[in-house]
Design a protein around this motif. Sequence first.
Motif, PDB file in Angstrom:
ATOM      1  N   TYR A 260       0.827  -1.202   0.000  1.00  0.00           N
ATOM      2  CA  TYR A 260       0.000   0.000   0.000  1.00  0.00           C
ATOM      3  C   TYR A 260       0.864   1.256   0.000  1.00  0.00           C
ATOM      4  O   TYR A 260       1.893   1.318   0.675  1.00  0.00           O
ATOM      5  CB  TYR A 260      -0.929   0.006   1.220  1.00  0.00           C
ATOM      6  N   VAL A 261       0.422   2.247  -0.766  1.00  0.00           N
ATOM      7  CA  VAL A 261       1.138   3.521  -0.875  1.00  0.00           C
ATOM      8  C   VAL A 261       0.196   4.637  -0.439  1.00  0.00           C
ATOM      9  O   VAL A 261      -0.971   4.677  -0.848  1.00  0.00           O
ATOM     10  CB  VAL A 261       1.617   3.774  -2.317  1.00  0.00           C
ATOM     11  N   ARG A 262       0.697   5.527   0.367  1.00  0.00           N
ATOM     12  CA  ARG A 262      -0.132   6.614   0.878  1.00  0.00           C
ATOM     13  C   ARG A 262      -0.325   7.689  -0.188  1.00  0.00           C
ATOM     14  O   ARG A 262       0.636   8.217  -0.744  1.00  0.00           O
ATOM     15  CB  ARG A 262       0.544   7.214   2.112  1.00  0.00           C
ATOM     16  N   ALA A 263      -1.588   8.004  -0.462  1.00  0.00           N
ATOM     17  CA  ALA A 263      -1.892   9.094  -1.395  1.00  0.00           C
ATOM     18  C   ALA A 263      -1.806  10.430  -0.661  1.00  0.00           C
ATOM     19  O   ALA A 263      -1.703  10.479   0.565  1.00  0.00           O
ATOM     20  CB  ALA A 263      -3.288   8.902  -1.978  1.00  0.00           C
ATOM     21  N   THR A 264      -1.856  11.518  -1.391  1.00  0.00           N
ATOM     22  CA  THR A 264      -1.865  12.839  -0.751  1.00  0.00           C
ATOM     23  C   THR A 264      -3.247  13.118  -0.169  1.00  0.00           C
ATOM     24  O   THR A 264      -4.235  12.469  -0.520  1.00  0.00           O
ATOM     25  CB  THR A 264      -1.515  13.940  -1.766  1.00  0.00           C
ATOM     26  N   ARG A 265      -3.317  14.094   0.714  1.00  0.00           N
ATOM     27  CA  ARG A 265      -4.615  14.483   1.269  1.00  0.00           C
ATOM     28  C   ARG A 265      -5.534  14.980   0.153  1.00  0.00           C
ATOM     29  O   ARG A 265      -6.716  14.645   0.121  1.00  0.00           O
ATOM     30  CB  ARG A 265      -4.431  15.555   2.339  1.00  0.00           C
ATOM     31  N   GLU A 266      -5.000  15.771  -0.771  1.00  0.00           N
ATOM     32  CA  GLU A 266      -5.824  16.285  -1.871  1.00  0.00           C
ATOM     33  C   GLU A 266      -6.372  15.143  -2.723  1.00  0.00           C
ATOM     34  O   GLU A 266      -7.543  15.171  -3.127  1.00  0.00           O
ATOM     35  CB  GLU A 266      -5.006  17.241  -2.739  1.00  0.00           C
ATOM     36  N   ALA A 267      -5.541  14.131  -3.001  1.00  0.00           N
ATOM     37  CA  ALA A 267      -6.006  12.989  -3.802  1.00  0.00           C
ATOM     38  C   ALA A 267      -7.091  12.212  -3.056  1.00  0.00           C
ATOM     39  O   ALA A 267      -8.031  11.687  -3.676  1.00  0.00           O
ATOM     40  CB  ALA A 267      -4.835  12.076  -4.134  1.00  0.00           C
ATOM     41  N   THR A 268      -6.972  12.145  -1.738  1.00  0.00           N
ATOM     42  CA  THR A 268      -7.983  11.445  -0.935  1.00  0.00           C
ATOM     43  C   THR A 268      -9.313  12.192  -0.989  1.00  0.00           C
ATOM     44  O   THR A 268     -10.379  11.590  -1.180  1.00  0.00           O
ATOM     45  CB  THR A 268      -7.504  11.302   0.519  1.00  0.00           C
ATOM     46  N   TYR A 269      -9.264  13.508  -0.820  1.00  0.00           N
ATOM     47  CA  TYR A 269     -10.484  14.309  -0.955  1.00  0.00           C
ATOM     48  C   TYR A 269     -11.061  14.180  -2.372  1.00  0.00           C
ATOM     49  O   TYR A 269     -12.285  14.111  -2.549  1.00  0.00           O
ATOM     50  CB  TYR A 269     -10.193  15.785  -0.673  1.00  0.00           C
ATOM     51  N   ASP A 270     -10.187  14.156  -3.365  1.00  0.00           N
ATOM     52  CA  ASP A 270     -10.658  14.106  -4.741  1.00  0.00           C
ATOM     53  C   ASP A 270     -11.355  12.786  -5.041  1.00  0.00           C
ATOM     54  O   ASP A 270     -12.324  12.750  -5.821  1.00  0.00           O
ATOM     55  CB  ASP A 270      -9.492  14.310  -5.715  1.00  0.00           C
ATOM     56  N   GLN A 271     -10.894  11.699  -4.409  1.00  0.00           N
ATOM     57  CA  GLN A 271     -11.583  10.417  -4.579  1.00  0.00           C
ATOM     58  C   GLN A 271     -12.979  10.486  -3.969  1.00  0.00           C
ATOM     59  O   GLN A 271     -13.955   9.977  -4.542  1.00  0.00           O
ATOM     60  CB  GLN A 271     -10.780   9.287  -3.927  1.00  0.00           C
ATOM     61  N   ALA A 272     -13.072  11.111  -2.808  1.00  0.00           N
ATOM     62  CA  ALA A 272     -14.394  11.298  -2.188  1.00  0.00           C
ATOM     63  C   ALA A 272     -15.291  12.123  -3.091  1.00  0.00           C
ATOM     64  O   ALA A 272     -16.490  11.832  -3.247  1.00  0.00           O
ATOM     65  CB  ALA A 272     -14.235  11.965  -0.828  1.00  0.00           C
ATOM     66  N   ARG A 273     -14.728  13.174  -3.694  1.00  0.00           N
ATOM     67  CA  ARG A 273     -15.508  14.005  -4.624  1.00  0.00           C
ATOM     68  C   ARG A 273     -16.045  13.178  -5.785  1.00  0.00           C
ATOM     69  O   ARG A 273     -17.233  13.260  -6.134  1.00  0.00           O
ATOM     70  CB  ARG A 273     -14.625  15.147  -5.160  1.00  0.00           C
ATOM     71  N   GLN A 274     -15.181  12.385  -6.391  1.00  0.00           N
ATOM     72  CA  GLN A 274     -15.596  11.589  -7.548  1.00  0.00           C
ATOM     73  C   GLN A 274     -16.685  10.597  -7.177  1.00  0.00           C
ATOM     74  O   GLN A 274     -17.679  10.441  -7.902  1.00  0.00           O
ATOM     75  CB  GLN A 274     -14.374  10.843  -8.103  1.00  0.00           C
ATOM     76  N   ASP A 275     -16.516   9.927  -6.027  1.00  0.00           N
ATOM     77  CA  ASP A 275     -17.528   8.959  -5.589  1.00  0.00           C
ATOM     78  C   ASP A 275     -18.869   9.634  -5.336  1.00  0.00           C
ATOM     79  O   ASP A 275     -19.932   9.095  -5.693  1.00  0.00           O
ATOM     80  CB  ASP A 275     -17.060   8.245  -4.317  1.00  0.00           C
ATOM     81  N   LEU A 276     -18.853  10.815  -4.737  1.00  0.00           N
ATOM     82  CA  LEU A 276     -20.101  11.515  -4.428  1.00  0.00           C
ATOM     83  C   LEU A 276     -20.789  12.015  -5.698  1.00  0.00           C
ATOM     84  O   LEU A 276     -22.020  11.945  -5.818  1.00  0.00           O
ATOM     85  CB  LEU A 276     -19.827  12.675  -3.475  1.00  0.00           C
ATOM     86  N   GLU A 277     -20.010  12.518  -6.629  1.00  0.00           N
ATOM     87  CA  GLU A 277     -20.613  12.973  -7.890  1.00  0.00           C
ATOM     88  C   GLU A 277     -21.267  11.808  -8.629  1.00  0.00           C
ATOM     89  O   GLU A 277     -22.339  11.969  -9.231  1.00  0.00           O
ATOM     90  CB  GLU A 277     -19.539  13.636  -8.759  1.00  0.00           C
ATOM     91  N   ASP A 278     -20.639  10.627  -8.569  1.00  0.00           N
ATOM     92  CA  ASP A 278     -21.245   9.441  -9.180  1.00  0.00           C
ATOM     93  C   ASP A 278     -22.477   8.992  -8.400  1.00  0.00           C
ATOM     94  O   ASP A 278     -23.494   8.599  -8.989  1.00  0.00           O
ATOM     95  CB  ASP A 278     -20.225   8.302  -9.241  1.00  0.00           C
ATOM     96  N   ALA A 279     -22.395   9.050  -7.077  1.00  0.00           N
ATOM     97  CA  ALA A 279     -23.505   8.596  -6.232  1.00  0.00           C
ATOM     98  C   ALA A 279     -24.756   9.432  -6.462  1.00  0.00           C
ATOM     99  O   ALA A 279     -25.883   8.913  -6.472  1.00  0.00           O
ATOM    100  CB  ALA A 279     -23.094   8.643  -4.765  1.00  0.00           C
ATOM    101  N   ILE A 280     -24.577  10.745  -6.634  1.00  0.00           N
ATOM    102  CA  ILE A 280     -25.714  11.651  -6.824  1.00  0.00           C
ATOM    103  C   ILE A 280     -26.544  11.253  -8.043  1.00  0.00           C
ATOM    104  O   ILE A 280     -27.767  11.445  -8.069  1.00  0.00           O
ATOM    105  CB  ILE A 280     -25.210  13.106  -6.932  1.00  0.00           C
ATOM    106  N   LYS A 281     -25.906  10.662  -9.042  1.00  0.00           N
ATOM    107  CA  LYS A 281     -26.622  10.234 -10.249  1.00  0.00           C
ATOM    108  C   LYS A 281     -27.422   8.949 -10.023  1.00  0.00           C
ATOM    109  O   LYS A 281     -28.233   8.573 -10.866  1.00  0.00           O
ATOM    110  CB  LYS A 281     -25.626  10.012 -11.379  1.00  0.00           C
ATOM    111  N   MET A 282     -27.194   8.271  -8.905  1.00  0.00           N
ATOM    112  CA  MET A 282     -27.797   6.958  -8.688  1.00  0.00           C
ATOM    113  C   MET A 282     -28.757   6.904  -7.500  1.00  0.00           C
ATOM    114  O   MET A 282     -29.673   6.077  -7.473  1.00  0.00           O
ATOM    115  CB  MET A 282     -26.692   5.917  -8.443  1.00  0.00           C
ATOM    116  N   LEU A 283     -28.571   7.768  -6.521  1.00  0.00           N
ATOM    117  CA  LEU A 283     -29.358   7.703  -5.292  1.00  0.00           C
ATOM    118  C   LEU A 283     -30.790   8.186  -5.505  1.00  0.00           C
ATOM    119  O   LEU A 283     -31.094   8.895  -6.457  1.00  0.00           O
ATOM    120  CB  LEU A 283     -28.701   8.559  -4.204  1.00  0.00           C
ATOM    121  N   ASN A 284     -31.658   7.816  -4.573  1.00  0.00           N
ATOM    122  CA  ASN A 284     -33.026   8.335  -4.559  1.00  0.00           C
ATOM    123  C   ASN A 284     -33.036   9.776  -4.086  1.00  0.00           C
ATOM    124  O   ASN A 284     -32.235  10.173  -3.226  1.00  0.00           O
ATOM    125  CB  ASN A 284     -33.906   7.497  -3.623  1.00  0.00           C
ATOM    126  N   ASP A 285     -33.960  10.559  -4.626  1.00  0.00           N
ATOM    127  CA  ASP A 285     -34.204  11.898  -4.101  1.00  0.00           C
ATOM    128  C   ASP A 285     -34.777  11.764  -2.696  1.00  0.00           C
ATOM    129  O   ASP A 285     -35.383  10.743  -2.338  1.00  0.00           O
ATOM    130  CB  ASP A 285     -35.184  12.643  -5.002  1.00  0.00           C
TER     131      ASP A 285
END
Length: 374
Positions: free
Chosen positions: A174-199
């Motif tokens: 395992y390799v440690r990512a940067t804090r910015e990359a970690t936040y950016d992964q959360a951003r990407q997952d949330l943007e994808d989730a918004i397209k799939m979740l119920n209102d």
Amino acid sequence: MKNLKYIFAAVALSCLGTACNESSWLKETPYDFYTPENSYTTTDQFQNALNYLYDQVRGMRWKMGDQNMALICSDIASGGTDTSPVAKFNDFKTFLTPYTYVASSYWDRAYSAIANANVIISRIDMENEVGEDNKKVIKGQALFFRAYFYNFLANLYGGVPLILKEATEPRKDYVRATREATYDQARQDLEDAIKMLNDITKAKDGEVNIQAAQHLLAEVYISLGDYSEAIAAATAVITHPSMGLMKTRFGSRKDETGDPYWDLFQLNNQNRSSGNTETIWALQYEYKNSGSSYSNEMPRWLLPYYEGLNVRDKEDKKNAKVYEFMMSQDVLVVKEVTAKFANIRYVDVFAFLRYEVRHGAITRIGRGKYRVNK
């Protein structure tokens, strides 16, 4: 005899045919226990997997008393029981370090949730019995929880290893990512989730929804320094036609004296089904339900600490009885004492005890004795 020869020949040939494919011949199909192959085939099974992720959030917010207090204390609170000698919450130099359970427990819980979210994300797209609409909502929830915990890890630890696939074999690289990359992964997952979740208007009470994802996404955008996108995500929640501050009385005690703000904190008034349009996402709890075997223990960590507190029953102040509350090895002992105490407060002692028993905080084990449930 000829017939017997043919029979033996047929058996021999079948054996030879089987021997050529030993892997399939030795393959077992489990019928009485769960495996990764048969645990993710139906909608109910995927929902059970999601329930674990909901419980990880609930447990982190409700059960981890020491750890949550470590995040709350510092300049706004202190440990009432940690003064002689100075320890734990009043001695962060030794208590809040990478080598104590406070740091590791958050880390372990987050990566356990992420690992299980990865399993759901990878297996929901495989061949199974789940309908397409349910697949979207299930995957959206799993993506939300992965983002939730990566955002939490980035807040607490900075950059962390990003694990985005189901674990199929042991790893040590395992390799440690940067804090910015970690936040950016959360951003990407949330943007994808918004397209799939119920209102929020379609989601069940307690179900992660689009507005919950947008709310969290606004926080992630702030962490990334993208303030215009943060404003847009937050505005989408604020201006949603079914969201809004409560301005009229509602819920279980709306006919009693009070106001809408008071109503927000009454029992059973937190879910949107109660009429509460302020709620974005409410953690669920039901007394004596096997799916919620614990309640929120944080109030007992956050209250003022009084050693040897004595309280007087309020029913008859003139001839009131005085009770002493003492702890002995996780047993709360309540006994009647003489009334000559300076530190006396009027409360309905037995109503308090009944409330704590009803909500699972204590269990009556004898006359005047209650076990404190953990």
